[in-house]
Design a protein around this motif. Structure first.
Motif, short mmCIF file in Angstrom:
data_model
loop_
_atom_site.label_atom_id
_atom_site.label_comp_id
_atom_site.label_asym_id
_atom_site.label_seq_id
_atom_site.Cartn_x
_atom_site.Cartn_y
_atom_site.Cartn_z
N LEU A 421 0.83 -1.22 0.00
CA LEU A 421 0.00 0.00 0.00
C LEU A 421 0.86 1.26 0.00
O LEU A 421 0.49 2.27 -0.60
N GLN A 425 0.55 3.97 -2.85
CA GLN A 425 0.30 5.38 -2.53
C GLN A 425 1.30 6.28 -3.23
O GLN A 425 0.94 7.29 -3.83
N PHE A 429 -1.07 7.84 -5.97
CA PHE A 429 -1.76 8.94 -5.32
C PHE A 429 -0.87 10.17 -5.24
O PHE A 429 0.30 10.13 -5.60
N GLY A 430 -1.44 11.22 -4.73
CA GLY A 430 -0.70 12.47 -4.62
C GLY A 430 -0.88 13.30 -5.89
O GLY A 430 -1.75 13.03 -6.71
N THR A 431 -0.05 14.31 -6.00
CA THR A 431 -0.19 15.19 -7.17
C THR A 431 0.69 14.68 -8.30
O THR A 431 1.75 14.13 -8.09
N TYR B 161 -7.54 11.43 -3.47
CA TYR B 161 -6.21 10.83 -3.40
C TYR B 161 -5.09 11.79 -3.73
O TYR B 161 -3.92 11.45 -3.64
N GLU B 162 -5.44 13.00 -4.16
CA GLU B 162 -4.36 13.94 -4.42
C GLU B 162 -3.86 14.57 -3.13
O GLU B 162 -2.82 15.21 -3.12
N GLN B 164 -2.17 14.32 0.29
CA GLN B 164 -1.27 13.42 1.00
C GLN B 164 -1.87 12.96 2.33
O GLN B 164 -1.82 11.79 2.68
N THR B 167 -4.48 10.12 1.79
CA THR B 167 -3.97 8.78 1.47
C THR B 167 -3.17 8.23 2.64
O THR B 167 -3.17 7.03 2.87
N ASP B 168 -2.49 9.11 3.37
CA ASP B 168 -1.80 8.64 4.58
C ASP B 168 -2.80 8.04 5.57
O ASP B 168 -2.57 6.97 6.13
N LYS B 171 -4.13 4.64 4.36
CA LYS B 171 -3.12 3.60 4.54
C LYS B 171 -3.01 3.22 6.02
O LYS B 171 -2.96 2.05 6.38
#
Lengths: 520, 629
Positions: A421, A425, A429-431, B161-162, B164, B167-168, B171
């Protein structure tokens, strides 16, 4: 005859490509794909014709080969090798399709190596003659050597030499073992006539086991694997993880356990800790890898640790779970390498830091990646769970070793979630980084490559019965062969019928004792 | 009841998931349709649940059937099978009832979000997994749903999900839950080793059989129930694994309402209620009760000092879950489930109203930037007030009945537990009304540009609020009138064994005490916060400790996360793997190469050198034979 067709059809493809390579790249690819698919379709006949009610070898062919040496062309499959044959014929055409546009130089050589490799692998799973087995085992090395050495990455020469030498070191030991068995078997290499107990069975067990442990790879024989995976082209990685590693575990279940049960029992306290260390160590090291391929490679060390654990639990649930997990690992790790390959073709990087936010740009890719990730971490409803669950349950309930190992192995389930995971991630995920803004989502060909794997990932997760059914008898035979002392569980079956309680394991004996006392 | 009904009940949200998941691309242009498909799917399940409930209420026998064989072999059989009894049907009604309202609410709340169809796909998948969890007739099925809801929780917490932090948080939720699942798995193995099956009825019958104790001793069940409880600690956010739930507020607010308040987090309570027979025999309920009451108190103290509305509600949820565990822990299984039901309504309601506030306030969550919202958002205010009164134990509202039953049973078990529970009830009333006064009353502190379009939410959002407010207020009265002799206790009598402790003491007296404590909490909040904003800086050491949540996250990070990360990177990978193991492998190669390189020097290709060495060799041999033999 059917089985021989399956084994040698790819070799026919090699010859066809050699003869027709002048027709151009698309012809070469076409031939390879058609042969690959044809082999798979023919191999389905093995499944449909397989009789699940018996443990004996089926589709057996025995032809005189080199009578003076006591060896013959003797092949056949049981409920264990059936699945490995099908896994091989299933993954090979997908690999061919995955490599469609990524091989720039020497395409025909690449496809020929891939098909030759398939014949070698199939031969290993079907050989019932030790000499023939060894020939296939070694012959498989040659195309793999080329696949990594020619079409690999920057450090391909180091990786391929390491891979070949490491395997050869094991093979040399195994050859000694095979010869020793030959002399104890009236100068015959025939596997089906072998019956123990053998002299020097401990040494023989080790000779075979070390060869297989390197292949698995069992901790601490694993360091060739990350190098080989990182350098190998995508198709090479898929075959390597999907099929080649299973030769190690297949060897254990075919040779080490049934031929040398005493030695297997004696070495279990040594092997099981190594398997458990592999599970946890592989997961922890996978967690900190900056390179996607290395991460998947170390995760294989962890997953294969589960398989070895299940095999040495020496009971039906554990071993069946292990065989199923061999298929599962082939599917999910094969799929992971395919996906990493797809992203590598676009971005020419496998470093996790180079990615992030891909889910926005590549939703199909992200979705498929997610499903495969979940399969890999053993989410119920997908294939990985069924195998892991059976292995852990079998090991816990009737395992031939302390429960503490099972507890530690179960903790590996947590770590699998951590490394997978976290990786997901950071990649998805993220930008989205500017450099990744132009990455296209999967194309139709790539989706076609992934869909069959996804189908089986869900199928085995939801309805594994067809898979378990066909292997049940063969696994049962291995269990009886390996259980040196009458299994407590078996002795208890009689009690179970009398008793309202369905008791298991050692507690049955306790139960029996108490009932006797009560009667007096 | 037939298997077909159950299959339809289960399949509807799965179909909804597949439609929204696979056809999402084509539905994107018409998001309303996507939302209504998702809601309709849950509505179908709700109707089926009502039919199942009616059938059981009418006196039908519990339903227990196998759909198909899943993982089977000679010595083991795990099936896909369902059980619907009084307990299951209560859970079904809560899941599909609250679930349906939250789906409808989401149609408005998620309006315009880029991931609209994905949202409804996940939400439907969640309902499917949650239904499996409560419908399974064996522990393995329960585990399938257990992990399934965990997955959906992960996906929905990290929905945006953009970000942080989102998503942290997702998880973290999954991994912490897995730690619990590790216990659940081992608990299942222990049960299977003892009983040879994981079917509820077989296990419970066998455990109750006379000769069980002498065959197994008590320890097997003690170990099994404690391991299963580890799973519950993870899933239901109890000490020490509660840390994921406050972070889970990163997800969309309706998700917090459905998953992280009303349904999923109560799975642990359901599991223990389901396993009531085992906990009774093993006498491990005491552990459950203590963990529960300590969590209830601990989380309530944190909630006192938070300023983020959703965080307050999150800690409040952790705290209320503690009450439920306290209930089932002291053997008052029906009371624990009663609180589960009432909490699902009033906490779901409060989360949705918080969402309504966020919707109006451009996603602002800090209540220091609110104040006086009552005027602009009357429906939101009144519905929130109903929820807050219910949780605070205001006489005759739902929380009053369920919390009181639990506290009453706790008294019979241990007066210390009762006192801690009562103190927590005071804290609960205080922090809830602190939230109300600061957010809805007093001067408006809303920033001007936000204030200009401050508005009540659209009808698709406020109608579900209004509907939820009704059971939040009245369901306690309906189910709980008569205390331990109530409708709920009668309905669930067949599922739960007799409690350890006969409830003692005067029920009315307990009710009066609870009411006074709750009202005192409200009054105290009124005295402090009716016209005052919480200070920005902690005023003293205790305040600072609470505002920083006892630094638990920091401690976990320093003691567990970082050592594992760094140890894996430097020690295992760099030193052990690259240094030692690969060093040996490459070392063997280097040694061979060195030997070869040295020996190579003898192969100079100069004939004279060969002759010299030959002569030398002959001389040496001759010398050996002459002098030594």
């Amino acid at each position: 005859m059917l089985l021989s067709t399956v084994i040698f059809l790819p070799l026919l493809g090699v010859i066809a490509i050699a003869l027709l390579r002048g027709l151009g790249a698309s012809a070469v690819k076409g031939i390879a794909l058609v042969i690959g698919l044809l082999t798979f379709i023919v191999s389905l006949g093995l499944y449909t014709g397989f009789d699940a009610t018996t443990a004996t070898f089926q589709n057996v062919t025995q032809q005189a080969w080199i009578p003076g040496l006591g060896t013959s062309y003797h092949i056949g499959i049981d409920g264990i090798s059936l699945w490995l044959v099908l896994l091989t014929t299933f993954l090979t055409p997908l690999c061919i399709l995955a490599a469609w546009n990524s091989i720039e130089k020497g395409l025909s050589g690449f496809m020929m190596s891939l098909l030759a490799l398939e014949t070698g692998m199939l031969g290993v799973f079907c050989a019932l003659d030790l000499f023939l087995f060894f020939v296939f085992w070694e012959s498989m090395l040659i195309p793999m050597y080329f696949l990594i050495g020619i079409w690999g990455g920057e450090r391909r020469i180091y990786a391929t030499v390491k891979f070949v030498l490491y395997t050869m070191a094991g093979s040399a030991l195994m050859l000694v073992g095979i010869l020793a068995l030959y002399f104890q078997n009236d100068n015959s290499f025939d596997l089906t006539t072998l019956s123990g107990p053998f002299e020097h069975s401990h040494l023989l067990f080790l000779a075979f086991f070390i060869a297989f442990a390197i292949k698995v790879p069992l901790f601490p024989f694993h360091t060739w694997l990350p190098d080989a995976h990182v350098e190998a082209p995508t198709a090479g990685s898929v075959i390597l993880a999907g099929v080649l590693l299973k030769m190690g575990t297949y060897g254990i279940i075919r040779f080490c356990l049934p031929l040398f049960p005493d030695a297997a029992a004696e070495f279990t306290p040594l092997i099981v800790p190594l398997a458990v260390i592999g599970i946890i160590y592989g997961a922890l090291v996978a967690m900190v890898q900056p390179d996607l391929k290395k991460l998947v490679a170390y995760s294989s060390v962890s997953h294969l640790g589960f398989v070895v654990l299940g095999l040495f639990s020496k009971n039906p649930a554990g071993i069946q779970g292990s065989v199923l997990q061999m298929i599962n690992h082939g599917l999910s790790t094969g799929a992971l390498f395919l996906l990493v390959g797809m992203i590598y073709e676009r971005r020419h990087s496998r470093m996790i830091v180079d990615f992030g936010g891909l889910a926005k740009r590549m939703p199909i890719f992200a979705t498929i990646f997610m499903v495969v990730t979940l399969s890999s971490i053993g989410l119920p409803g997908l294939n990985g769970f069924v195998g892991e669950y059976m292995i852990l349950l079998g090991s816990f309930v009737q395992g031939a070793f302390s429960k503490i190992y099972v507890v530690l192995a179960t903790a590996g389930v947590i770590l699998a979630a951590v490394y997978m995971l976290w990786m997901f991630q950071r990649v998805m995920f993220g930008t989205l980084d500017k450099t990744n803004e132009a990455l296209p989502d999967l194309n139709a060909r790539e989706i076609v490559v992934m869909l069959p794997i996804l189908l089986f990932i869900v199928w085995i997760g939801v309805y594994p019965k067809p898979f378990l059914n066909k292997m049940e008898k063969s696994v049962g035979l291995v269990v009886t062969q390996v259980q040196t002392e009458p299994a407590i569980g078996r002795a208890g079956e009689r009690i179970q019928q009398d008793s309202e309680l369905a008791l298991h394991g050692t507690q049955r004996v306790q139960h029996e004792k108490i009932e006797k006392e009560a009667q007096q | 009841m037939t298997i077909e009904l159950i299959v339809v009940l289960l399949a509807a949200p799965l179909v909804g998931f597949l439609i929204n998941g696979l056809l999402g691309k084509w539905l994107k242009g018409n998001e309303q349709l996507s939302g209504w498909i998702g809601s309709l799917a849950v509505l179908v399940s709700l109707v089926c649940s009502i039919i199942a409930f009616a059938s059981l209420h009418g006196g039908a026998a519990p339903f227990d059937e196998t759909l198909y064989e899943w993982i089977t072999g000679e010595s083991f059989a795990f099936n896909i099978g369902f059980r619907v009894d009084a307990l299951t049907s209560m859970m079904l009604l809560v899941i599909t009832g609250v679930g349906f309202l939250i789906h409808v609410y989401s149609i408005g709340y998620m309006h315009g979000d880029a991931g609209y169809t994905r949202y409804f796909a996940y939400l439907n998948l969640f309902v499917f997994a949650m239904l499996i969890l409560v419908l399974g007739n064996n522990y393995l099925m329960m585990f399938v749903g257990w992990e399934g809801v965990g997955l959906c929780s992960y996906l929905l917490i990290g929905f945006w999900y953009e970000r942080q932090t989102a998503t942290d948080a997702g998880k973290k939720a999954f991994i912490v839950n897995r730690i619990g699942d590790f216990g659940f798995l081992l608990g299942m193995f222990t049960l299977f080793a003892a009983f040879g099956t994981l079917d509820f009825t077989s296990i419970f019958d066998a455990a109750e059989a006379d000769n069980f104790q002498k065959v197994f001793g008590a320890s097997t069940l003690v170990i099994a129930t404690l391991l299963l409880f580890v799973g519950a600690i993870g899933k239901s956010a109890q000490i020490p694994l509660y840390v994921w739930l406050p972070d889970a507020m990163e997800g969309p607010t309706p998700v917090s309402a459905l998953i992280h308040a009303a349904t999923m987090v109560t799975a642990g309570v359901y599991m223990i209620a389901r396993s009531a027979v085992l906990y009774n025999i093993a006498h491990t309920g005491e552990v459950v009760a203590w963990i529960g009451v300590l969590t209830a108190f601990f989380a309530a103290t944190i909630a006192l000092t938070q300023n983020d509305i959703k965080r307050i509600l999150a800690y409040s949820t952790v705290s209320q879950l503690g009450y439920m565990f306290l209930g089932v822990g002291v053997g008052a299984y029906a009371s624990g489930i009663f609180h589960l039901v009432t909490h699902a309504f009033f906490k779901g309601l409060m989360f949705l109203t918080a969402g309504s506030v966020m919707h109006a306030m451009a996603n602002e969550l800090d209540m220091r930037k609110m104040g006086g919202l009552k005027a602009k958002m009357p429906i939101t205010h009144w519905t929130f007030l109903v929820g807050a009164l219910a949780i605070a134990g205001f006489p005759f509202l739902s929380g009053f009945w369920s919390k009181d039953e639990i506290l009453h049973s706790a008294w019979g078990s241990s007066p210390i537990i009762y006192v801690i529970g009562l103190v927590t009830a005071f804290l609960t009333a205080f922090y809830m009304f602190r939230l109300i006064f600061v957010t809805f009353y007093g001067e408006s502190r809303v920033e001007p540009e936000v204030a200009s379009h401050l508005h009540e939410s659209p009808s698709v959002m406020w109608v579900p609020l209004a509907i939820l407010a009704i059971p939040s207020a009245l369901i306690g009265l309906l189910l709980g009138w008569g205390g331990h002799d109530s409708w709920l206790h009668h309905f669930t009598k067949s599922v739960f064994p007799e409690a350890h402790h006969d409830a003692s003491g005067n029920m009315i007296l307990f009710m009066v005490i609870s009411s006074v404590v709750g009202l005192a909490g409200i009054a105290f909040a009124w005295s402090r916060y009716r016209d005052r904003t919480p200070s920005d800086e902690p005023t003293n050491a205790l305040h600072k400790l609470l505002a920083n949540k006892y630094y638990v996250d920091e401690v976990y990070n320093a003691l567990i996360v970082q050592p594992i990360k760094n140890g894996s990177h430097y020690l295992l990978w760099r030193i052990v793997d690259n240094g030692i193991i690969d060093g040996i492998v490459n070392g063997v190669g280097a040694i061979i190469r060195f030997i070869g390189g040295t020996l190579r020097r003898f192969q100079t290709g100069i004939v004279q050198a060969y002759i010299v060495s030959m002569v030398l060799g002959i001389v040496l041999f001759l010398a050996y034979y002459l002098f030594f033999t």
